[in-house]
Motif scaffolding. Structure first.
Motif, PDB file in Angstrom:
ATOM      1  N   SER A 183       0.808  -1.219   0.000  1.00  0.00           N
ATOM      2  CA  SER A 183       0.000   0.000   0.000  1.00  0.00           C
ATOM      3  C   SER A 183       0.842   1.270   0.000  1.00  0.00           C
ATOM      4  O   SER A 183       2.051   1.255   0.257  1.00  0.00           O
ATOM      5  N   ARG A 184       0.166   2.386  -0.285  1.00  0.00           N
ATOM      6  CA  ARG A 184       0.700   3.729  -0.069  1.00  0.00           C
ATOM      7  C   ARG A 184      -0.404   4.543   0.582  1.00  0.00           C
ATOM      8  O   ARG A 184      -1.595   4.234   0.435  1.00  0.00           O
ATOM      9  N   HIS A 185       0.003   5.579   1.312  1.00  0.00           N
ATOM     10  CA  HIS A 185      -0.957   6.334   2.120  1.00  0.00           C
ATOM     11  C   HIS A 185      -0.739   7.831   1.926  1.00  0.00           C
ATOM     12  O   HIS A 185       0.374   8.336   2.102  1.00  0.00           O
ATOM     13  N   PHE A 186      -1.815   8.547   1.548  1.00  0.00           N
ATOM     14  CA  PHE A 186      -1.742   9.977   1.266  1.00  0.00           C
ATOM     15  C   PHE A 186      -2.737  10.741   2.141  1.00  0.00           C
ATOM     16  O   PHE A 186      -3.878  10.319   2.294  1.00  0.00           O
ATOM     17  N   GLY A 187      -2.284  11.888   2.672  1.00  0.00           N
ATOM     18  CA  GLY A 187      -3.173  12.697   3.514  1.00  0.00           C
ATOM     19  C   GLY A 187      -3.018  14.183   3.291  1.00  0.00           C
ATOM     20  O   GLY A 187      -2.776  14.927   4.247  1.00  0.00           O
ATOM     21  N   PRO A 188      -3.161  14.675   2.051  1.00  0.00           N
ATOM     22  CA  PRO A 188      -2.949  16.106   1.801  1.00  0.00           C
ATOM     23  C   PRO A 188      -3.946  17.007   2.519  1.00  0.00           C
ATOM     24  O   PRO A 188      -3.622  18.162   2.814  1.00  0.00           O
ATOM     25  N   ALA A 189      -5.148  16.487   2.826  1.00  0.00           N
ATOM     26  CA  ALA A 189      -6.144  17.315   3.508  1.00  0.00           C
ATOM     27  C   ALA A 189      -5.702  17.675   4.921  1.00  0.00           C
ATOM     28  O   ALA A 189      -6.188  18.648   5.500  1.00  0.00           O
ATOM     29  N   MET A 190      -4.769  16.889   5.492  1.00  0.00           N
ATOM     30  CA  MET A 190      -4.260  17.189   6.833  1.00  0.00           C
ATOM     31  C   MET A 190      -2.796  17.621   6.789  1.00  0.00           C
ATOM     32  O   MET A 190      -2.115  17.644   7.810  1.00  0.00           O
ATOM     33  N   GLY A 191      -2.321  17.970   5.580  1.00  0.00           N
ATOM     34  CA  GLY A 191      -0.959  18.450   5.449  1.00  0.00           C
ATOM     35  C   GLY A 191       0.091  17.368   5.382  1.00  0.00           C
ATOM     36  O   GLY A 191       1.293  17.649   5.468  1.00  0.00           O
ATOM     37  N   LEU A 192      -0.315  16.113   5.205  1.00  0.00           N
ATOM     38  CA  LEU A 192       0.621  14.990   5.095  1.00  0.00           C
ATOM     39  C   LEU A 192       0.587  14.490   3.658  1.00  0.00           C
ATOM     40  O   LEU A 192      -0.361  13.839   3.238  1.00  0.00           O
ATOM     41  N   TRP A 193       1.644  14.804   2.901  1.00  0.00           N
ATOM     42  CA  TRP A 193       1.641  14.423   1.487  1.00  0.00           C
ATOM     43  C   TRP A 193       1.618  12.908   1.345  1.00  0.00           C
ATOM     44  O   TRP A 193       0.754  12.351   0.685  1.00  0.00           O
ATOM     45  N   GLU A 194       2.604  12.239   1.978  1.00  0.00           N
ATOM     46  CA  GLU A 194       2.598  10.781   1.951  1.00  0.00           C
ATOM     47  C   GLU A 194       3.220  10.248   3.232  1.00  0.00           C
ATOM     48  O   GLU A 194       4.271  10.730   3.673  1.00  0.00           O
ATOM     49  N   ASP A 195       2.581   9.233   3.807  1.00  0.00           N
ATOM     50  CA  ASP A 195       3.071   8.575   5.007  1.00  0.00           C
ATOM     51  C   ASP A 195       3.778   7.287   4.589  1.00  0.00           C
ATOM     52  O   ASP A 195       3.154   6.405   4.008  1.00  0.00           O
TER      53      ASP A 195
END
Length: 331
Positions: A242-254
């Protein structure tokens, strides 16, 4: 206190400068919250999150751990918790029992129990995925197999985000999602995030989503992060990549998300995709440095009662910080 020691510890890996990096200050007694924030904000070691450890004042925890990013204090961080536990083990501040050691950390969200699996006297026999050899003093040498922590149990509902819109912002063909035959769902508890199945590991590895548009799409539908996974893995022992992205919370990729991995494990069991309650998952965008995450789930009468997530860790760098100048010194 004029100087502190900070460790760069990589979680969910045994290979330095891989996995998910975290900073750990194991002796932070005497530091105020303002000082912790200032240290993190001025850090020059490319560490996004740093844990500060002091002795706990509550009866059911051994250590009090606070988590900071350059801009704010966090209530909790999964990969940083694993890194912190490893750093304390490495320093001998968590004495290890022969098989299972239990320890608890006090945090802003309450006490976090951890379970440490250690085979005293065992050695690594060629496969680094078996564990990490700890050259402790005396007769305490042995193999650290994994560090596990309890995670939230998420509920699932069909996603309201149209699949064509998801595919467009991820930069992939819609069929890569639909031909899996698996549901796109919203995982919910204290926050909502998406679990998105994709057919091919190459599609995920080569993915270059439009993160600005993904953040806008997430905000439109009340979604915080996105976990894109496939059953097509790079390691036959792993159940998902997997890959995990969170741009809505300011985290481009975890590079490795404990919460999302635990949620994905529960998803795989809930929808009958796997029958195993013990899983290994891969995560990341660099094939030669993928994170390796362990997930353990307890169920009674097809209902999940407990989720534990963890793995291994390794210290990649240690530095001394001069608190007056903020200068990073070699140890």
């Amino acid at each position: 206190m004029k100087e502190i020691i900070i460790k760069g510890v990589d979680s969910f890996t045994t290979k330095p400068f891989s996995g998910n990096p975290a900073g750990v200050v194991t002796e932070a007694d005497g530091l105020t919250a303002e000082m912790m924030q200032e240290i993190t904000s001025g850090m020059k070691m490319n560490l996004v999150e740093i844990a500060f450890v002091t002795l706990s004042q509550v009866a059911d925890a051994s250590f009090y751990v606070r988590f900071f990013t350059p801009s704010k204090e966090l209530d909790m961080s999964g990969h940083v918790t694993i890194a912190t536990c490893f750093a304390l083990i490495e320093e001998g501040r968590i004495p290890l029992e022969r098989n299972l050691t239990k320890v608890s950390f006090e945090t802003k969200i309450g006490t976090i129990p951890l379970e440490i699996y250690f085979r005293r006297g065992a050695t690594l026999e060629g496969n680094e995925d078996e564990g990490l050899f700890l050259p402790m003093s005396g007769e305490s040498n042995g193999l650290l197999e994994r560090i596990m922590m309890h995670q939230p149990i998420y509920t699932f509902s069909p996603s309201s985000v149209p699949i064509p819109e998801i595919a467009e912002v991820l930069g992939i063909e819609e069929s890569e999602i639909t031909k899996t035959g698996l549901p796109v769902v919203t995982a919910s508890k204290d926050l909502d995030w998406l679990i998105i199945p994709v057919q091919s590991k190459e599609t995920i590895l080569d993915m270059h989503p439009d993160l600005i548009k993904l953040g806008m799409l997430n905000k439109k539908y009340g979604i915080l992060t996105n976990h894109i996974f496939t059953l097509d893995t790079y390691d036959s022992e792993c159940v998902a990549y997997s890959r995990h992205f969170g741009p809505a919370m300011g985290l481009w990729e975890d590079p490795a998300s404990a919460n999302a991995s635990g949620g994905l494990g529960n998803y795989l069991l809930t929808y009958g995709i796997t029958s195993s309650s013990s899983m290994v998952m891969q995560q990341g965008k660099e094939r030669d440095s993928l994170s390796r995450i362990y997930v353990e789930i307890d169920r009674e009468k097809e209902v999940t009662t407990s989720v534990r997530v963890g793995g291994l860790a390794v210290t990649s760098i240690t530095r001394k910080i001069d608190l007056e100048s903020g200068e990073v010194l070699n140890v």
